[in-house]
Write a protein that holds these residues in place. Structure first.
Motif, PDB file in Angstrom:
ATOM      1  N   ILE A 148      16.041 -41.299 -48.032  1.00  0.00           N
ATOM      2  CA  ILE A 148      17.384 -40.980 -48.510  1.00  0.00           C
ATOM      3  C   ILE A 148      17.766 -41.902 -49.655  1.00  0.00           C
ATOM      4  O   ILE A 148      17.616 -43.123 -49.564  1.00  0.00           O
ATOM      5  N   ASP A 149      18.294 -41.304 -50.705  1.00  0.00           N
ATOM      6  CA  ASP A 149      18.775 -42.078 -51.850  1.00  0.00           C
ATOM      7  C   ASP A 149      20.088 -42.752 -51.457  1.00  0.00           C
ATOM      8  O   ASP A 149      21.076 -42.090 -51.182  1.00  0.00           O
ATOM      9  N   GLY A 150      20.076 -44.068 -51.413  1.00  0.00           N
ATOM     10  CA  GLY A 150      21.274 -44.825 -51.086  1.00  0.00           C
ATOM     11  C   GLY A 150      21.801 -45.579 -52.294  1.00  0.00           C
ATOM     12  O   GLY A 150      22.577 -46.514 -52.155  1.00  0.00           O
ATOM     13  N   SER A 151      21.388 -45.166 -53.484  1.00  0.00           N
ATOM     14  CA  SER A 151      21.761 -45.872 -54.715  1.00  0.00           C
ATOM     15  C   SER A 151      23.041 -45.300 -55.319  1.00  0.00           C
ATOM     16  O   SER A 151      23.640 -44.363 -54.796  1.00  0.00           O
ATOM     17  N   GLU A 152      23.385 -45.829 -56.461  1.00  0.00           N
ATOM     18  CA  GLU A 152      24.561 -45.323 -57.169  1.00  0.00           C
ATOM     19  C   GLU A 152      24.328 -43.913 -57.705  1.00  0.00           C
ATOM     20  O   GLU A 152      25.267 -43.258 -58.130  1.00  0.00           O
ATOM     21  N   ASN A 153      23.092 -43.426 -57.655  1.00  0.00           N
ATOM     22  CA  ASN A 153      22.839 -42.020 -58.006  1.00  0.00           C
ATOM     23  C   ASN A 153      23.624 -41.096 -57.078  1.00  0.00           C
ATOM     24  O   ASN A 153      24.110 -40.059 -57.489  1.00  0.00           O
ATOM     25  N   VAL A 193      21.378 -42.297 -37.204  1.00  0.00           N
ATOM     26  CA  VAL A 193      21.743 -41.661 -38.480  1.00  0.00           C
ATOM     27  C   VAL A 193      23.251 -41.725 -38.683  1.00  0.00           C
ATOM     28  O   VAL A 193      23.729 -42.030 -39.784  1.00  0.00           O
ATOM     29  N   LYS A 194      24.019 -41.464 -37.637  1.00  0.00           N
ATOM     30  CA  LYS A 194      25.484 -41.541 -37.747  1.00  0.00           C
ATOM     31  C   LYS A 194      25.941 -42.940 -38.152  1.00  0.00           C
ATOM     32  O   LYS A 194      26.973 -43.105 -38.792  1.00  0.00           O
ATOM     33  N   GLY A 195      25.170 -43.937 -37.767  1.00  0.00           N
ATOM     34  CA  GLY A 195      25.516 -45.324 -38.091  1.00  0.00           C
ATOM     35  C   GLY A 195      25.130 -45.758 -39.494  1.00  0.00           C
ATOM     36  O   GLY A 195      25.434 -46.880 -39.904  1.00  0.00           O
ATOM     37  N   LEU A 196      24.475 -44.900 -40.250  1.00  0.00           N
ATOM     38  CA  LEU A 196      24.086 -45.261 -41.617  1.00  0.00           C
ATOM     39  C   LEU A 196      25.304 -45.393 -42.504  1.00  0.00           C
ATOM     40  O   LEU A 196      26.247 -44.605 -42.409  1.00  0.00           O
ATOM     41  N   SER A 197      25.275 -46.372 -43.374  1.00  0.00           N
ATOM     42  CA  SER A 197      26.358 -46.525 -44.337  1.00  0.00           C
ATOM     43  C   SER A 197      25.771 -46.626 -45.737  1.00  0.00           C
ATOM     44  O   SER A 197      24.599 -46.966 -45.922  1.00  0.00           O
ATOM     45  N   TYR A 198      26.584 -46.310 -46.689  1.00  0.00           N
ATOM     46  CA  TYR A 198      26.177 -46.344 -48.084  1.00  0.00           C
ATOM     47  C   TYR A 198      25.819 -47.775 -48.467  1.00  0.00           C
ATOM     48  O   TYR A 198      26.600 -48.694 -48.252  1.00  0.00           O
ATOM     49  N   SER A 199      24.624 -47.952 -49.004  1.00  0.00           N
ATOM     50  CA  SER A 199      24.179 -49.302 -49.350  1.00  0.00           C
ATOM     51  C   SER A 199      24.419 -49.644 -50.803  1.00  0.00           C
ATOM     52  O   SER A 199      24.496 -50.814 -51.168  1.00  0.00           O
ATOM     53  N   GLY A 200      24.549 -48.633 -51.658  1.00  0.00           N
ATOM     54  CA  GLY A 200      24.757 -48.903 -53.084  1.00  0.00           C
ATOM     55  C   GLY A 200      23.533 -49.512 -53.715  1.00  0.00           C
ATOM     56  O   GLY A 200      22.444 -49.470 -53.170  1.00  0.00           O
ATOM     57  N   GLY A 201      23.706 -50.066 -54.867  1.00  0.00           N
ATOM     58  CA  GLY A 201      22.588 -50.688 -55.555  1.00  0.00           C
ATOM     59  C   GLY A 201      22.212 -49.945 -56.805  1.00  0.00           C
ATOM     60  O   GLY A 201      22.781 -48.923 -57.155  1.00  0.00           O
ATOM     61  N   ASP A 202      21.230 -50.492 -57.477  1.00  0.00           N
ATOM     62  CA  ASP A 202      20.797 -49.933 -58.756  1.00  0.00           C
ATOM     63  C   ASP A 202      20.336 -48.493 -58.603  1.00  0.00           C
ATOM     64  O   ASP A 202      19.915 -48.067 -57.542  1.00  0.00           O
ATOM     65  N   GLU A 203      20.400 -47.777 -59.726  1.00  0.00           N
ATOM     66  CA  GLU A 203      19.895 -46.407 -59.750  1.00  0.00           C
ATOM     67  C   GLU A 203      18.429 -46.384 -59.377  1.00  0.00           C
ATOM     68  O   GLU A 203      17.684 -47.308 -59.699  1.00  0.00           O
ATOM     69  N   SER A 204      18.031 -45.322 -58.747  1.00  0.00           N
ATOM     70  CA  SER A 204      16.620 -45.121 -58.419  1.00  0.00           C
ATOM     71  C   SER A 204      16.085 -44.011 -59.306  1.00  0.00           C
ATOM     72  O   SER A 204      16.717 -42.974 -59.443  1.00  0.00           O
ATOM     73  N   ASN A 205      14.951 -44.235 -59.890  1.00  0.00           N
ATOM     74  CA  ASN A 205      14.357 -43.242 -60.779  1.00  0.00           C
ATOM     75  C   ASN A 205      12.996 -42.845 -60.225  1.00  0.00           C
ATOM     76  O   ASN A 205      11.969 -43.159 -60.787  1.00  0.00           O
ATOM     77  N   LEU A 206      13.011 -42.136 -59.097  1.00  0.00           N
ATOM     78  CA  LEU A 206      11.766 -41.757 -58.444  1.00  0.00           C
ATOM     79  C   LEU A 206      10.925 -40.826 -59.285  1.00  0.00           C
ATOM     80  O   LEU A 206       9.707 -40.832 -59.196  1.00  0.00           O
ATOM     81  N   GLY A 207      11.558 -40.000 -60.102  1.00  0.00           N
ATOM     82  CA  GLY A 207      10.804 -39.041 -60.891  1.00  0.00           C
ATOM     83  C   GLY A 207      10.288 -39.589 -62.207  1.00  0.00           C
ATOM     84  O   GLY A 207       9.609 -38.905 -62.957  1.00  0.00           O
TER      85      GLY A 207
END
Length: 142
Positions: free
Chosen positions: A64-69, A126-140
């Motif tokens: 899961i993308d947890g970045s600012e994206n 999963v319900k306990g997950l929270s947004y972590s933020g952080g730098d953009e991820s550029n997987l592609g």
């Protein structure tokens, strides 16, 4: 990332809100990929520990993308999508095992395939997950 055929396993949406529109197709595709077809036994049926076959069990690793994206406002939509994917699955040690990682500039494994052996435990995690933020991820990016 998805396995072939891409026309079956790749989904594109214009926004996080439109994820709701593809959940049914996504869940059906996931379940069809790992369960028996109605026409009878699936070729290359392989025994697994605890009895059963490969079609009766699968390892599902969610990234899961947890970045600012995604952003804090959209993260609940992503989390709810994951919950709806897991809901119809038979989660257990010898059936569907689920792992989850959040990625951003500093990826985090939230739980491993052997961390939980019940659907309720996985859903609570999963319900306990929270947004972590952080730098953009550029997987592609190449």
């Amino acid at each position: 990332m998805a396995s072939k055929p891409h026309d079956t396993h790749v989904f594109s949406v214009d926004s996080f809100l439109t994820l709701r529109d593809i959940i049914q197709d996504l869940v059906v595709g996931l379940c069809d990929a790992v369960t028996r077809s109605e026409g009878g036994p699936v070729a290359n049926e392989a025994p697994v520990s605890g009895g059963g076959t490969a079609q009766d069990s699968a390892d599902l690793v969610l990234l899961i993308d947890g970045s600012e994206n995604v952003g804090a406002a959209n993260f609940p939509f992503v989390r709810n999508l994951v919950l709806r994917i897991i809901e119809p699955l038979d989660v257990g040690r010898d059936t569907f095992r689920v792992a989850l990682a959040l990625y951003n500039g500093n990826p985090q494994i939230k739980f491993y395939l052997n961390s939980y052996d019940s659907k309720s435990s996985v859903l609570e995690a999963v319900k306990g997950l929270s947004y972590s933020g952080g730098d953009e991820s550029n997987l592609g990016r190449k």
